[in-house]
Design a protein around this motif. Structure first.
Motif, PDB file in Angstrom:
ATOM      1  N   SER A 207      -2.128 -47.640  36.967  1.00 55.80           N
ATOM      2  CA  SER A 207      -3.027 -46.611  37.040  1.00 55.80           C
ATOM      3  C   SER A 207      -2.409 -45.431  37.434  1.00 55.80           C
ATOM      4  O   SER A 207      -1.704 -45.127  38.378  1.00 55.80           O
ATOM      5  CB  SER A 207      -4.230 -47.032  38.276  1.00 55.80           C
ATOM      6  OG  SER A 207      -4.812 -47.991  37.911  1.00 55.80           O
ATOM      7  N   ILE A 208      -2.578 -44.518  36.452  1.00 58.54           N
ATOM      8  CA  ILE A 208      -2.059 -42.746  36.411  1.00 58.54           C
ATOM      9  C   ILE A 208      -3.231 -42.215  36.348  1.00 58.54           C
ATOM     10  O   ILE A 208      -3.933 -41.846  35.399  1.00 58.54           O
ATOM     11  CB  ILE A 208      -0.989 -42.790  35.275  1.00 58.54           C
ATOM     12  CG1 ILE A 208       0.063 -43.895  35.132  1.00 58.54           C
ATOM     13  CG2 ILE A 208      -0.469 -41.485  35.443  1.00 58.54           C
ATOM     14  CD1 ILE A 208       1.190 -43.680  34.273  1.00 58.54           C
ATOM     15  N   LEU A 209      -3.455 -41.498  37.389  1.00 59.79           N
ATOM     16  CA  LEU A 209      -4.407 -40.401  37.573  1.00 59.79           C
ATOM     17  C   LEU A 209      -4.115 -38.968  37.576  1.00 59.79           C
ATOM     18  O   LEU A 209      -3.156 -38.701  38.230  1.00 59.79           O
ATOM     19  CB  LEU A 209      -5.367 -40.787  38.860  1.00 59.79           C
ATOM     20  CG  LEU A 209      -5.807 -42.109  39.263  1.00 59.79           C
ATOM     21  CD1 LEU A 209      -6.886 -41.831  40.637  1.00 59.79           C
ATOM     22  CD2 LEU A 209      -6.382 -42.643  38.358  1.00 59.79           C
ATOM     23  N   GLY A 210      -4.828 -38.100  36.875  1.00 62.37           N
ATOM     24  CA  GLY A 210      -4.839 -36.595  36.836  1.00 62.37           C
ATOM     25  C   GLY A 210      -4.929 -36.061  38.395  1.00 62.37           C
ATOM     26  O   GLY A 210      -5.379 -36.756  39.246  1.00 62.37           O
ATOM     27  N   ASP A 211      -5.473 -34.806  38.096  1.00 63.10           N
ATOM     28  CA  ASP A 211      -5.894 -34.101  39.449  1.00 63.10           C
ATOM     29  C   ASP A 211      -7.272 -34.468  39.612  1.00 63.10           C
ATOM     30  O   ASP A 211      -8.094 -34.408  38.789  1.00 63.10           O
ATOM     31  CB  ASP A 211      -5.729 -32.601  39.104  1.00 63.10           C
ATOM     32  CG  ASP A 211      -4.154 -32.246  38.901  1.00 63.10           C
ATOM     33  OD1 ASP A 211      -3.369 -32.998  38.779  1.00 63.10           O
ATOM     34  OD2 ASP A 211      -4.102 -31.074  38.749  1.00 63.10           O
ATOM     35  N   PHE A 221     -11.749 -48.173  39.646  1.00 60.03           N
ATOM     36  CA  PHE A 221     -10.896 -48.010  38.368  1.00 60.03           C
ATOM     37  C   PHE A 221      -9.423 -48.525  38.768  1.00 60.03           C
ATOM     38  O   PHE A 221      -8.813 -48.940  37.803  1.00 60.03           O
ATOM     39  CB  PHE A 221     -11.073 -46.555  38.117  1.00 60.03           C
ATOM     40  CG  PHE A 221     -10.192 -46.187  36.793  1.00 60.03           C
ATOM     41  CD1 PHE A 221     -10.782 -46.717  35.393  1.00 60.03           C
ATOM     42  CD2 PHE A 221      -8.892 -45.579  36.735  1.00 60.03           C
ATOM     43  CE1 PHE A 221     -10.154 -46.482  34.421  1.00 60.03           C
ATOM     44  CE2 PHE A 221      -8.536 -45.212  35.601  1.00 60.03           C
ATOM     45  CZ  PHE A 221      -9.084 -45.405  34.559  1.00 60.03           C
ATOM     46  N   VAL A 222      -9.075 -48.395  39.997  1.00 51.86           N
ATOM     47  CA  VAL A 222      -7.760 -48.571  40.248  1.00 51.86           C
ATOM     48  C   VAL A 222      -7.581 -49.745  40.952  1.00 51.86           C
ATOM     49  O   VAL A 222      -6.269 -50.131  41.084  1.00 51.86           O
ATOM     50  CB  VAL A 222      -6.835 -47.312  41.073  1.00 51.86           C
ATOM     51  CG1 VAL A 222      -7.025 -45.996  40.291  1.00 51.86           C
ATOM     52  CG2 VAL A 222      -7.603 -47.494  42.400  1.00 51.86           C
ATOM     53  N   CYS A 227       0.743 -50.758  40.473  1.00 55.23           N
ATOM     54  CA  CYS A 227       1.276 -49.405  40.790  1.00 55.23           C
ATOM     55  C   CYS A 227       0.175 -48.313  40.662  1.00 55.23           C
ATOM     56  O   CYS A 227      -0.374 -48.289  39.540  1.00 55.23           O
ATOM     57  CB  CYS A 227       2.817 -49.081  39.949  1.00 55.23           C
ATOM     58  SG  CYS A 227       3.375 -47.718  40.577  1.00 55.23           S
ATOM     59  N   LEU A 228       0.006 -47.721  41.530  1.00 56.69           N
ATOM     60  CA  LEU A 228      -1.065 -46.518  41.218  1.00 56.69           C
ATOM     61  C   LEU A 228       0.020 -45.216  41.450  1.00 56.69           C
ATOM     62  O   LEU A 228       0.586 -44.914  42.390  1.00 56.69           O
ATOM     63  CB  LEU A 228      -1.887 -46.660  42.500  1.00 56.69           C
ATOM     64  CG  LEU A 228      -2.828 -45.364  42.534  1.00 56.69           C
ATOM     65  CD1 LEU A 228      -3.658 -45.015  41.383  1.00 56.69           C
ATOM     66  CD2 LEU A 228      -3.905 -45.408  43.965  1.00 56.69           C
ATOM     67  N   ASP A 259      -7.620 -49.184  50.387  1.00 57.26           N
ATOM     68  CA  ASP A 259      -9.051 -49.946  49.859  1.00 57.26           C
ATOM     69  C   ASP A 259      -9.168 -50.432  48.514  1.00 57.26           C
ATOM     70  O   ASP A 259      -9.955 -51.593  48.336  1.00 57.26           O
ATOM     71  CB  ASP A 259     -10.254 -48.790  49.908  1.00 57.26           C
ATOM     72  CG  ASP A 259     -10.204 -48.126  51.269  1.00 57.26           C
ATOM     73  OD1 ASP A 259      -9.926 -48.759  52.239  1.00 57.26           O
ATOM     74  OD2 ASP A 259     -10.929 -47.152  51.254  1.00 57.26           O
ATOM     75  N   ALA A 260      -8.423 -50.088  47.533  1.00 54.11           N
ATOM     76  CA  ALA A 260      -8.274 -50.657  46.256  1.00 54.11           C
ATOM     77  C   ALA A 260      -7.555 -51.822  46.042  1.00 54.11           C
ATOM     78  O   ALA A 260      -7.293 -52.405  44.842  1.00 54.11           O
ATOM     79  CB  ALA A 260      -8.259 -49.607  45.088  1.00 54.11           C
ATOM     80  N   ASN A 261      -6.682 -52.398  47.226  1.00 54.68           N
ATOM     81  CA  ASN A 261      -5.788 -53.590  47.098  1.00 54.68           C
ATOM     82  C   ASN A 261      -4.737 -53.281  45.973  1.00 54.68           C
ATOM     83  O   ASN A 261      -4.325 -54.318  45.203  1.00 54.68           O
ATOM     84  CB  ASN A 261      -6.748 -54.765  46.748  1.00 54.68           C
ATOM     85  CG  ASN A 261      -5.822 -55.926  46.964  1.00 54.68           C
ATOM     86  OD1 ASN A 261      -4.923 -56.102  48.127  1.00 54.68           O
ATOM     87  ND2 ASN A 261      -6.049 -56.704  46.040  1.00 54.68           N
TER      88      ASN A 261
END
Length: 308
Positions: A207-211, A221-222, A227-228, A259-261
């Protein structure tokens, strides 16, 4: 699969950090490289790595702020001179098409390869035989997205010992069994593949999140990502400032990972107010909540190993 951080700064480039760009190298899995964001001078950063621009065939843009897109026209242009002939697809929010087409048109740039532009909305944005990519709208000052890359499960190992015990000797028949649900041997024995294949190997999730601010809203979602990659523009004590500027802190990103494991957290998009020496205590802030945390510097690499 390997993540290569080409730029890890926020807002403006600094002496220690260029602005945002992340490469996901998948030579073994798909013989390609995907790029996530393309801030100013990304192509210069690429020159300092072993990445071949012609291998980059997908670019995912999280949002239209300059530190995430100002390197895109230059990269698209240079790829024509660096052996890039295959189609390249750019995925991004509404406006990415106008930005690219205007930049190329007004500069008189002619590409030597096919360019596809996909303006995304929430949901699935891409799928092939190896990967599915989903996106989710994040809470930022302008439309901004996070991306979840899901590798499809792979077929389990052939149970050779069990085949031998059943009287099936090694040879081309083994490959036939792997490739076909049912195989009949020359002596008339019917072999069901499901009886001689181990459990599927689960695919990896990145999971690659923007700002974003309020990262806790992105937990589902993640969830369970191997890998986050998450922004951490500010330190824990600057939570109010992070909220005002639609960003996250080290502690907020770490709490999301907890929290998202997720298995591993990599922090990036670090404000230029922090120097390299600050990485130690910034990392410690996050590790106090989620121990398996790393802070990326430019050219930091990490491998996401295949699951057993």
């Amino acid at each position: 699969m390997e993540l290569i951080f080409l730029g890890t700064g926020a807002g403006v480039p600094s002496l220690e950090r260029n602005v945002t760009a992340i490469a996901l190298a998948m030579q073994q899995e798909a013989n390609s490289i995907w790029l996530f964001d393309c801030g100013e001078a990304t192509q210069h950063q690429i020159l300092k790595t072993s990445i071949k621009p012609r291998k980059i065939n997908k670019i995912f843009i999280t949002h239209m702020h300059g530190d995430h897109i100002f390197g895109l026209p230059g990269f698209l242009s240079s790829r024509s001179f660096q052996g890039g002939n295959d189609v390249l697809t750019v995925y991004g929010p509404a406006g990415i098409r106008d930005f690219i087409e205007t930049s190329l048109c007004t500069s008189g740039t002619h590409l030597t390869y096919p360019l596809e532009i996909v303006e995304v909305t929430e949901g699935q944005v891409f799928a092939d035989e190896n990967f599915t990519v989903y996106c989710k709208k994040l809470q930022h000052g302008i439309p901004c997205y996070g991306f979840r890359i899901v590798e499809k499960d792979k077929q389990g190992e052939l149970m050779a010992d069990k085949l031998k015990a059943s009287g099936i000797k090694p040879g081309p028949i083994y490959q036939q069994i792997k490739e076909n649900p049912t195989v009949t041997t020359p002596d008339g024995q019917v072999i069901e593949r499901k009886d001689f294949i181990g459990p599927d190997k689960p695919g990896r999730i990145i999971s690659i999140l923007g700002d974003t601010r309020n990262p806790e809203q992105n937990s589902a979602f993640v969830e369970n990502a191997d890998c986050l990659v998450h922004e951490a523009t500010f330190e824990q004590s600057k939570a109010d400032l992070a909220k005002d500027y639609f960003h996250s802190t080290t502690a907020q990103a770490a709490q999301l990972a907890h929290d998202a494991n997720v298995k591993q957290l990599i922090l990036t998009h670090i404000s230029s107010r922090y120097q390299k020496a600050d990485n130690v205590w910034l990392r410690q802030e996050a590790q106090a909540i989620f121990p398996n945390t790393e802070i990326a510097s430019d050219f930091f690499r990490t491998t996401i190993p295949a699951k057993k």
